[in-house]
Design an enzyme around this catalytic site. Structure first.
Site, PDB file in Angstrom:
ATOM      1  N   ASP A 198      -4.630   4.087  -2.101  1.00  0.00           N
ATOM      2  CA  ASP A 198      -5.782   4.526  -1.309  1.00  0.00           C
ATOM      3  C   ASP A 198      -6.126   5.981  -1.612  1.00  0.00           C
ATOM      4  O   ASP A 198      -5.284   6.866  -1.480  1.00  0.00           O
ATOM      5  CB  ASP A 198      -5.489   4.391   0.186  1.00  0.00           C
ATOM      6  CG  ASP A 198      -5.498   2.954   0.648  1.00  0.00           C
ATOM      7  OD1 ASP A 198      -6.455   2.236   0.333  1.00  0.00           O
ATOM      8  OD2 ASP A 198      -4.540   2.545   1.329  1.00  0.00           O
ATOM      9  N   MET A 230     -12.225  -4.647   4.964  1.00  0.00           N
ATOM     10  CA  MET A 230     -11.420  -3.764   5.803  1.00  0.00           C
ATOM     11  C   MET A 230     -11.180  -4.439   7.150  1.00  0.00           C
ATOM     12  O   MET A 230     -12.124  -4.753   7.879  1.00  0.00           O
ATOM     13  CB  MET A 230     -12.124  -2.424   6.019  1.00  0.00           C
ATOM     14  CG  MET A 230     -12.232  -1.548   4.775  1.00  0.00           C
ATOM     15  SD  MET A 230     -10.626  -1.100   4.047  1.00  0.00           S
ATOM     16  CE  MET A 230      -9.789  -0.327   5.443  1.00  0.00           C
ATOM     17  N   MET A 272      -8.594   9.012  -0.425  1.00  0.00           N
ATOM     18  CA  MET A 272      -9.454   9.456   0.678  1.00  0.00           C
ATOM     19  C   MET A 272      -9.846  10.906   0.474  1.00  0.00           C
ATOM     20  O   MET A 272      -9.010  11.721   0.063  1.00  0.00           O
ATOM     21  CB  MET A 272      -8.725   9.303   2.015  1.00  0.00           C
ATOM     22  CG  MET A 272      -8.165   7.926   2.286  1.00  0.00           C
ATOM     23  SD  MET A 272      -7.283   7.888   3.862  1.00  0.00           S
ATOM     24  CE  MET A 272      -6.459   6.303   3.745  1.00  0.00           C
ATOM     25  N   ASP A 300      -7.405  -5.561   3.787  1.00  0.00           N
ATOM     26  CA  ASP A 300      -6.695  -4.287   3.888  1.00  0.00           C
ATOM     27  C   ASP A 300      -6.708  -3.789   5.318  1.00  0.00           C
ATOM     28  O   ASP A 300      -7.765  -3.460   5.855  1.00  0.00           O
ATOM     29  CB  ASP A 300      -7.359  -3.260   2.967  1.00  0.00           C
ATOM     30  CG  ASP A 300      -6.595  -1.940   2.897  1.00  0.00           C
ATOM     31  OD1 ASP A 300      -5.536  -1.830   3.534  1.00  0.00           O
ATOM     32  OD2 ASP A 300      -7.062  -1.033   2.190  1.00  0.00           O
ATOM     33  N   GLY A 301      -5.511  -3.756   5.930  1.00  0.00           N
ATOM     34  CA  GLY A 301      -5.397  -3.167   7.252  1.00  0.00           C
ATOM     35  C   GLY A 301      -4.711  -4.075   8.260  1.00  0.00           C
ATOM     36  O   GLY A 301      -5.236  -5.138   8.595  1.00  0.00           O
ATOM     37  N   GLY A 302      -3.529  -3.688   8.714  1.00  0.00           N
ATOM     38  CA  GLY A 302      -2.852  -4.426   9.773  1.00  0.00           C
ATOM     39  C   GLY A 302      -2.340  -5.794   9.364  1.00  0.00           C
ATOM     40  O   GLY A 302      -2.086  -6.644  10.225  1.00  0.00           O
ATOM     41  N   GLY A 336      -1.435   2.055   9.805  1.00  0.00           N
ATOM     42  CA  GLY A 336      -0.800   1.765  11.080  1.00  0.00           C
ATOM     43  C   GLY A 336      -1.724   1.295  12.180  1.00  0.00           C
ATOM     44  O   GLY A 336      -1.299   1.200  13.338  1.00  0.00           O
ATOM     45  N   GLY A 341       0.845  -2.314   4.294  1.00  0.00           N
ATOM     46  CA  GLY A 341       1.415  -0.978   4.219  1.00  0.00           C
ATOM     47  C   GLY A 341       2.613  -0.802   5.120  1.00  0.00           C
ATOM     48  O   GLY A 341       3.758  -0.973   4.713  1.00  0.00           O
ATOM     49  N   HIS A 362      -1.234  -1.077  -4.367  1.00  0.00           N
ATOM     50  CA  HIS A 362      -2.495  -0.612  -3.766  1.00  0.00           C
ATOM     51  C   HIS A 362      -2.432   0.892  -3.532  1.00  0.00           C
ATOM     52  O   HIS A 362      -1.477   1.408  -2.949  1.00  0.00           O
ATOM     53  CB  HIS A 362      -2.735  -1.341  -2.444  1.00  0.00           C
ATOM     54  CG  HIS A 362      -4.098  -1.113  -1.868  1.00  0.00           C
ATOM     55  ND1 HIS A 362      -5.222  -1.757  -2.338  1.00  0.00           N
ATOM     56  CD2 HIS A 362      -4.509  -0.318  -0.859  1.00  0.00           C
ATOM     57  CE1 HIS A 362      -6.269  -1.376  -1.643  1.00  0.00           C
ATOM     58  NE2 HIS A 362      -5.865  -0.491  -0.741  1.00  0.00           N
ATOM     59  N   SER A 419       0.820  -1.206   0.000  1.00  0.00           N
ATOM     60  CA  SER A 419       0.000   0.000   0.000  1.00  0.00           C
ATOM     61  C   SER A 419       0.853   1.255   0.000  1.00  0.00           C
ATOM     62  O   SER A 419       1.662   1.481   0.910  1.00  0.00           O
ATOM     63  CB  SER A 419      -0.911   0.017   1.232  1.00  0.00           C
ATOM     64  OG  SER A 419      -1.591   1.251   1.327  1.00  0.00           O
ATOM     65  N   MET A 446     -12.007   5.448  -1.114  1.00  0.00           N
ATOM     66  CA  MET A 446     -12.668   5.722   0.166  1.00  0.00           C
ATOM     67  C   MET A 446     -13.237   7.133   0.101  1.00  0.00           C
ATOM     68  O   MET A 446     -12.798   8.052   0.803  1.00  0.00           O
ATOM     69  CB  MET A 446     -11.673   5.552   1.313  1.00  0.00           C
ATOM     70  CG  MET A 446     -11.311   4.112   1.569  1.00  0.00           C
ATOM     71  SD  MET A 446     -10.085   3.902   2.883  1.00  0.00           S
ATOM     72  CE  MET A 446      -8.585   3.978   1.904  1.00  0.00           C
ATOM     73  N   HIS A 492      -8.366   1.972  -4.443  1.00  0.00           N
ATOM     74  CA  HIS A 492      -9.388   1.817  -3.406  1.00  0.00           C
ATOM     75  C   HIS A 492      -9.966   3.204  -3.102  1.00  0.00           C
ATOM     76  O   HIS A 492      -9.304   4.048  -2.497  1.00  0.00           O
ATOM     77  CB  HIS A 492      -8.726   1.205  -2.158  1.00  0.00           C
ATOM     78  CG  HIS A 492      -9.624   1.050  -0.991  1.00  0.00           C
ATOM     79  ND1 HIS A 492      -9.150   0.765   0.279  1.00  0.00           N
ATOM     80  CD2 HIS A 492     -10.978   1.121  -0.867  1.00  0.00           C
ATOM     81  CE1 HIS A 492     -10.164   0.680   1.117  1.00  0.00           C
ATOM     82  NE2 HIS A 492     -11.280   0.911   0.447  1.00  0.00           N
ATOM     83  N   GLY A 548      -9.253   4.960   6.823  1.00  0.00           N
ATOM     84  CA  GLY A 548      -8.896   6.360   6.992  1.00  0.00           C
ATOM     85  C   GLY A 548      -7.450   6.591   7.357  1.00  0.00           C
ATOM     86  O   GLY A 548      -6.875   7.608   6.978  1.00  0.00           O
ATOM     87  N   PHE A 549      -6.840   5.643   8.084  1.00  0.00           N
ATOM     88  CA  PHE A 549      -5.472   5.848   8.531  1.00  0.00           C
ATOM     89  C   PHE A 549      -4.697   4.537   8.483  1.00  0.00           C
ATOM     90  O   PHE A 549      -5.243   3.469   8.768  1.00  0.00           O
ATOM     91  CB  PHE A 549      -5.435   6.382   9.973  1.00  0.00           C
ATOM     92  CG  PHE A 549      -6.075   7.737  10.124  1.00  0.00           C
ATOM     93  CD1 PHE A 549      -5.340   8.899   9.906  1.00  0.00           C
ATOM     94  CD2 PHE A 549      -7.408   7.850  10.470  1.00  0.00           C
ATOM     95  CE1 PHE A 549      -5.927  10.143  10.035  1.00  0.00           C
ATOM     96  CE2 PHE A 549      -8.006   9.097  10.592  1.00  0.00           C
ATOM     97  CZ  PHE A 549      -7.269  10.248  10.375  1.00  0.00           C
TER      98      PHE A 549
END
Length: 240
Positions: free
Chosen positions: A40, A142, A42, A180-182, A150, A202, A38, A13, A73, A71, A147-148
């Site tokens: 993002d 998700m 926003m 997507d995420g963590g 980390g 990411g 990827h 990402s 958002m 993606h 939105g963020f």
């Protein structure tokens, strides 16, 4: 579940990349284990943050060797689909929560020649995709609140992925399940076993001391080892 799993796609990402050197980041990923890149987008309205837009995607696309996985958002994504396709998107994913007329938006993406994806926020049940599953190329789950970068991985994602996999099989859908995420080595294996096909990573990739190329290779090797172990268990009867 078949213990011999398909190797997942890896999608680093750009939200976690060195934003001052996106050309260099894109070029060094060109020969890496990354399958997609990827991206993002926003808008500060659908999510409480603002990230990349069309000019940045267009700039990255000039140097990208992998498909650009965009993606969105954002609110009212249907207004920008053509522009993102023209800027270089190969996969365009919109949020279920942002589209009143989701079927129409999915068809618009397909008509543009892009693969069509729908993203689900952590609170959104997978069952809401039942009537559109057969039309989708990608479902993005998700595993953090959007939105963020980390954020910590939400453990319930594993259960959600398994439920989504069952829904897609029942619908006769070939849609890929993207997470997507963590994502990290700690959860990549369980996610793939639950049914994930695409792993977005990411901070784990870009903040690693050894750098993104070596980290993606480590992820690929780790997942390949899991697949080999599963195949061995199946062949000696333990997977029956």
């Amino acid at each position: 579940m078949n213990p011999i799993r398909r190797a997942p796609l890896l999608a680093p990402s750009f939200l976690a990349a060195d934003l001052a050197n996106l050309q260099a980041e894109t070029e060094r990923l060109a020969t890496s284990a990354a399958d997609w890149l990827h991206f993002d987008v926003m808008d500060g309205r659908f999510v409480p943050n603002i990230s990349f837009g069309l000019p940045v995607l267009q700039a990255v696309a000039r140097y990208a060797k992998q498909p650009l996985d965009v993606h969105l958002m954002i609110e009212e994504p249907q207004q920008y689909l053509s522009a993102f396709r023209d800027a270089g998107a190969s996969i365009i994913t919109v949020h279920y929560e942002a589209c009143t007329h989701l079927h129409r938006v999915v068809q618009q993406i397909k008509q543009l020649g892009c693969r069509a994806g729908v993203a689900l926020n952590p609170h959104t049940p997978v069952a809401l995709l039942e009537d559109i599953a057969a039309d989708l190329d990608v479902v993005l789950v998700m595993s953090v609140n959007p939105g963020f970068g980390g954020q910590a991985f939400i453990p319930n994602t594993l259960k959600k992925v398994a439920m989504l996999k069952e829904l897609l099989l029942d619908a006769g859908s070939d849609a890929l399940i993207e997470i997507d995420g963590g994502v990290s080595l700690a959860n990549a294996g369980p996610l793939v076993e639950a049914g994930a096909d695409v792993l977005v990573a990411g901070n784990f990739v870009f903040s690693a001391p050894e750098g993104p190329v070596a980290t993606l290779t480590r992820m690929r090797d780790h997942l390949a080892g899991l697949e080999l172990n599963a195949a061995e268990e199946f062949s000696d009867g333990r997977g029956q």
